[in-house]
Design a protein around this motif. Structure first.
Motif, PDB file in Angstrom:
ATOM      1  N   GLU A   1      -8.944  32.502 -14.647  1.00 61.59           N
ATOM      2  CA  GLU A   1      -8.118  31.307 -14.500  1.00 61.59           C
ATOM      3  C   GLU A   1      -6.807  31.451 -15.265  1.00 61.59           C
ATOM      4  O   GLU A   1      -5.766  30.938 -14.833  1.00 61.59           O
ATOM      5  N   GLY A   2      -6.838  32.152 -16.397  1.00 61.38           N
ATOM      6  CA  GLY A   2      -5.602  32.364 -17.154  1.00 61.38           C
ATOM      7  C   GLY A   2      -4.592  33.161 -16.356  1.00 61.38           C
ATOM      8  O   GLY A   2      -3.412  32.794 -16.267  1.00 61.38           O
ATOM      9  N   ASN A   3      -5.023  34.259 -15.768  1.00 61.56           N
ATOM     10  CA  ASN A   3      -4.109  35.066 -14.954  1.00 61.56           C
ATOM     11  C   ASN A   3      -3.632  34.300 -13.728  1.00 61.56           C
ATOM     12  O   ASN A   3      -2.490  34.464 -13.294  1.00 61.56           O
ATOM     13  N   SER A   4      -4.498  33.452 -13.173  1.00 61.02           N
ATOM     14  CA  SER A   4      -4.112  32.658 -12.007  1.00 61.02           C
ATOM     15  C   SER A   4      -3.003  31.677 -12.375  1.00 61.02           C
ATOM     16  O   SER A   4      -2.023  31.526 -11.641  1.00 61.02           O
ATOM     17  N   ASP A   5      -3.152  30.987 -13.523  1.00 59.14           N
ATOM     18  CA  ASP A   5      -2.105  30.065 -13.980  1.00 59.14           C
ATOM     19  C   ASP A   5      -0.783  30.795 -14.204  1.00 59.14           C
ATOM     20  O   ASP A   5       0.295  30.309 -13.828  1.00 59.14           O
ATOM     21  N   ILE A   6      -0.853  31.949 -14.846  1.00 58.21           N
ATOM     22  CA  ILE A   6       0.370  32.706 -15.142  1.00 58.21           C
ATOM     23  C   ILE A   6       1.048  33.139 -13.849  1.00 58.21           C
ATOM     24  O   ILE A   6       2.281  33.056 -13.723  1.00 58.21           O
ATOM     25  N   SER A   7       0.250  33.579 -12.875  1.00 62.90           N
ATOM     26  CA  SER A   7       0.815  33.975 -11.579  1.00 62.90           C
ATOM     27  C   SER A   7       1.507  32.796 -10.909  1.00 62.90           C
ATOM     28  O   SER A   7       2.614  32.927 -10.371  1.00 62.90           O
ATOM     29  N   ASP A   8       0.873  31.613 -10.942  1.00 60.69           N
ATOM     30  CA  ASP A   8       1.479  30.413 -10.349  1.00 60.69           C
ATOM     31  C   ASP A   8       2.776  30.046 -11.059  1.00 60.69           C
ATOM     32  O   ASP A   8       3.765  29.669 -10.420  1.00 60.69           O
ATOM     33  N   ALA A   9       2.759  30.128 -12.396  1.00 51.37           N
ATOM     34  CA  ALA A   9       3.951  29.758 -13.168  1.00 51.37           C
ATOM     35  C   ALA A   9       5.112  30.702 -12.868  1.00 51.37           C
ATOM     36  O   ALA A   9       6.268  30.269 -12.724  1.00 51.37           O
ATOM     37  N   LEU A  10       4.828  32.002 -12.773  1.00 50.58           N
ATOM     38  CA  LEU A  10       5.888  32.977 -12.479  1.00 50.58           C
ATOM     39  C   LEU A  10       6.451  32.780 -11.079  1.00 50.58           C
ATOM     40  O   LEU A  10       7.635  33.046 -10.836  1.00 50.58           O
ATOM     41  N   ALA A  11       5.607  32.311 -10.147  1.00 54.78           N
ATOM     42  CA  ALA A  11       6.106  32.013  -8.805  1.00 54.78           C
ATOM     43  C   ALA A  11       7.074  30.843  -8.842  1.00 54.78           C
ATOM     44  O   ALA A  11       8.040  30.795  -8.063  1.00 54.78           O
ATOM     45  N   MET A  12       6.842  29.897  -9.745  1.00 55.24           N
ATOM     46  CA  MET A  12       7.726  28.749  -9.879  1.00 55.24           C
ATOM     47  C   MET A  12       9.000  29.100 -10.654  1.00 55.24           C
ATOM     48  O   MET A  12      10.090  28.637 -10.320  1.00 55.24           O
ATOM     49  N   ASP A  13       8.849  29.916 -11.713  1.00 57.28           N
ATOM     50  CA  ASP A  13       9.982  30.267 -12.577  1.00 57.28           C
ATOM     51  C   ASP A  13       9.799  31.702 -13.063  1.00 57.28           C
ATOM     52  O   ASP A  13       9.075  31.938 -14.039  1.00 57.28           O
ATOM     53  N   PRO A  14      10.427  32.680 -12.421  1.00 57.66           N
ATOM     54  CA  PRO A  14      10.236  34.087 -12.802  1.00 57.66           C
ATOM     55  C   PRO A  14      10.656  34.387 -14.242  1.00 57.66           C
ATOM     56  O   PRO A  14      10.235  35.399 -14.805  1.00 57.66           O
TER      57      PRO A  14
END
Length: 553
Positions: free
Chosen positions: A528-541
């Motif tokens: 879940e941690g990696n999933s959140d980070i992936s989502d956040a980077l998609a929103m703001d690289p």
């Protein structure tokens, strides 16, 4: 006044078993359809709880006199057939319950149930292959069901949504359900659930227990909400929206539970398979485990008593000392539980319960290990160069403050300008003055909290954020700031909780999503941690670099 009729609709997560036919219902009959979808071919990590969830809830409903149909791991055609068959049984005055457990997605303010064979690559595919909750509710209402209860437990992160969105959005709240309807979500709208690893979900466990104790009633739903929130320490809080006629909240099921149990469901043709033994609730399991531990302790005492005196003395030297006050403790078992959690808070709680002894020293060593791992790097304090526009704005603010040193608005804007350019001490001075002029300025308290976090005044930062949230509960920006402070302190569990709450207020805040991802990684929740980070980077690289400047990597 005649008895209320009820419609339940629970969305949760669940091998295709078409529901069997039963005789047409009569006014006042109780009928239920439970759908559990788990085996989605497109999911890398299949859901583990839906089938057991629907079976357990189905067994509880049978004991309450419901005729139950089960449909497990159904595709679109089988799901539609199950619903059509069920709609045909609804008559005016019938009690109706629908339970669905599986993946759900919201689009254009509509919630969709996803069948296991859904081919979803775009929102248009979702409208083609998904089944909307609205359409199900409308048909139930049209068939004459009186009071409707809709419970959605379909907010697990799914493999479909990422194909057409940068991040998962959770389900959407239906603010205008049909008259005389209660809707319950297993978690707050627009938030995602972390997939459990057990055979039953916490939500289903609480639902089974509440149905068994309070029947089909508003009190049961309130207990489910409180029980899930307590069991997850606030990480999952069910949500209720109601248009029931009784505004007092005293809605109950006035009919007694039948003293004679319902016919065997297999003989009645209601369930495809004989019901399996109902798994014990978490409370029952805890009692059983406690009884087992007590038996084990008694056996150990007997074995120790049979040893020669010298052997018993040597054995005692190897045992960590027991607390001299309070109830009998099991430091080995408590330490094992703390080790499974593997968080700083868990080890701290262990030390509080067992302040001395070998186990306590091991717990303190684990705390030191975690502190060393999460010790923040130095904050980037290099002052950023002012642009020409920023210099012009700063000059105007300086002149305004010279004319009126009590201009709180100008002081606040200049403090923000200083903070943006990493002039943290100057920013602190401006925010200090704003708060001196107005101690209840929530925005200034939040900004000072953030700046204090940057200069490592973490205790004082925490006080500022707490004060801001006391004045404005659920303030997303302050929750985001406090999450950052807790992350820097090393309180990963508290940081996750703050970021969860911040995202409920503003689900598109990349900093909260990235911070929660880091906190989950530090709590051992890698997926879940990696999933959140992936989502956040998609929103703001650039969000990872921003956190690196904060001293957090």
């Amino acid at each position: 006044m005649r008895a209320w009729s009820f419609v339940w609709f629970v969305l949760a997560a669940g091998t295709c078993v078409a529901p069997s036919a039963v005789a047409d219902s009569k006014p006042g009959d109780r009928i239920a359809l439970l759908i559990g979808n788990a085996q989605y071919p497109d999911s890398d990590t299949p859901l583990t709880t839906p089938v057991q969830d629907v079976r357990a809830v189905g067994a509880a409903l049978q004991r309450r006199g419901y005729a139950v149909d089960l449909a497990e791991n159904v595709g679109k055609r089988a799901m539609q057939d199950a619903l059509s068959n069920f709609f045909g049984k609804i008559k005016s005055g019938s009690d109706v319950l629908i339970y669905f457990s599986g993946y759900g997605i919201q689009s254009n303010d509509k919630n969709y149930m996803v069948p296991i064979d859904g081919q979803i690559w775009s929102e248009a595919d979702l409208r083609r292959d998904g089944v909307t909750v609205d359409s199900v509710m409308t048909e139930i209402d049209r068939r004459g069901a009186d009071a409707k209860v809709v419970i959605l437990d379909a907010a697990n992160r799914n493999p479909f949504e990422r194909r057409f969105r940068g991040y998962s959005t959770g389900l959407v709240a239906v603010n205008d359900p049909p008259a005389n309807t209660l809707m319950m979500y297993s978690t707050a709208p627009k938030t995602m659930l972390r997939q459990g690893s057990g055979t039953r979900s916490v939500f289903a466990d609480e639902l089974v227990g509440s149905i068994g104790g309070d029947g089909i009633s508003r009190a049961a739903f309130d207990k489910v909400r409180a029980g899930v929130s307590a069991a997850t320490q606030g990480a999952q809080v069910p949500w209720i929206v109601s248009t029931l006629k009784e505004s007092s909240g005293g809605w109950t099921d006035p009919r007694p539970v039948p003293s004679k149990p319902p016919r065997n469901p297999v003989e009645a043709g209601r369930l495809p398979d004989p019901p399996k033994p109902v798994e014990p609730t978490r409370q029952e399991t805890a009692k059983q485990e406690a009884a087992k531990q007590e038996v084990t302790k008694q056996e150990i005492l007997k074995q120790e008593a049979a040893k020669p005196e010298t052997v018993r003395q040597d054995s005692a030297k190897l045992e960590p000392p027991k607390p001299t006050t309070g109830p009998a403790a099991d430091p080995a078992g408590d330490f094992a539980a703390a080790k499974r959690a593997n968080t700083r808070q868990a080890y701290q709680d262990f030390v509080a319960r067992h302040p001395t002894g070998a186990w306590s020293e091991r717990a303190r060593a684990e705390i030191d290990r975690i502190d060393a791992a999460v010790k923040p790097a130095a904050v980037d304090i290099q002052v950023l160069t002012y642009s020409r526009e920023d210099l012009r704005m700063k000059a105007e603010l300086d002149r305004a403050i010279e004319r009126n040193p009590g201009d709180a608005g100008a002081l606040y804007r200049r403090g923000q300008l200083h903070a943006i350019h990493r002039e943290f001490q100057l920013a602190l001075a401006d925010f200090d003055e704003v708060i001196r002029l107005n101690p209840q300025d929530v925005e200034a308290l939040n900004n000072r909290c953030w700046v204090r976090a940057m200069v490592e005044e973490l205790d004082r930062a925490l006080r500022d954020c707490n004060e801001a949230l006391k004045l404005r509960p659920n303030f997303a920006d302050a929750l985001d700031s406090r999450g950052l402070v807790n992350l820097k302190i090393g309180m990963a569990g508290m940081a996750v909780r703050d970021y969860d709450a911040a995202l409920r207020g503003n689900g598109k805040q990349a900093s909260s999503l990235y911070g929660r991802g880091l906190a989950r990684l530090r709590s051992g929740d890698t997926q879940e941690g990696n999933s959140d980070i992936s989502d956040a980077l998609a929103m703001d690289p650039g969000i990872a670099k921003e956190f690196a400047r904060y001293g957090i990597r």
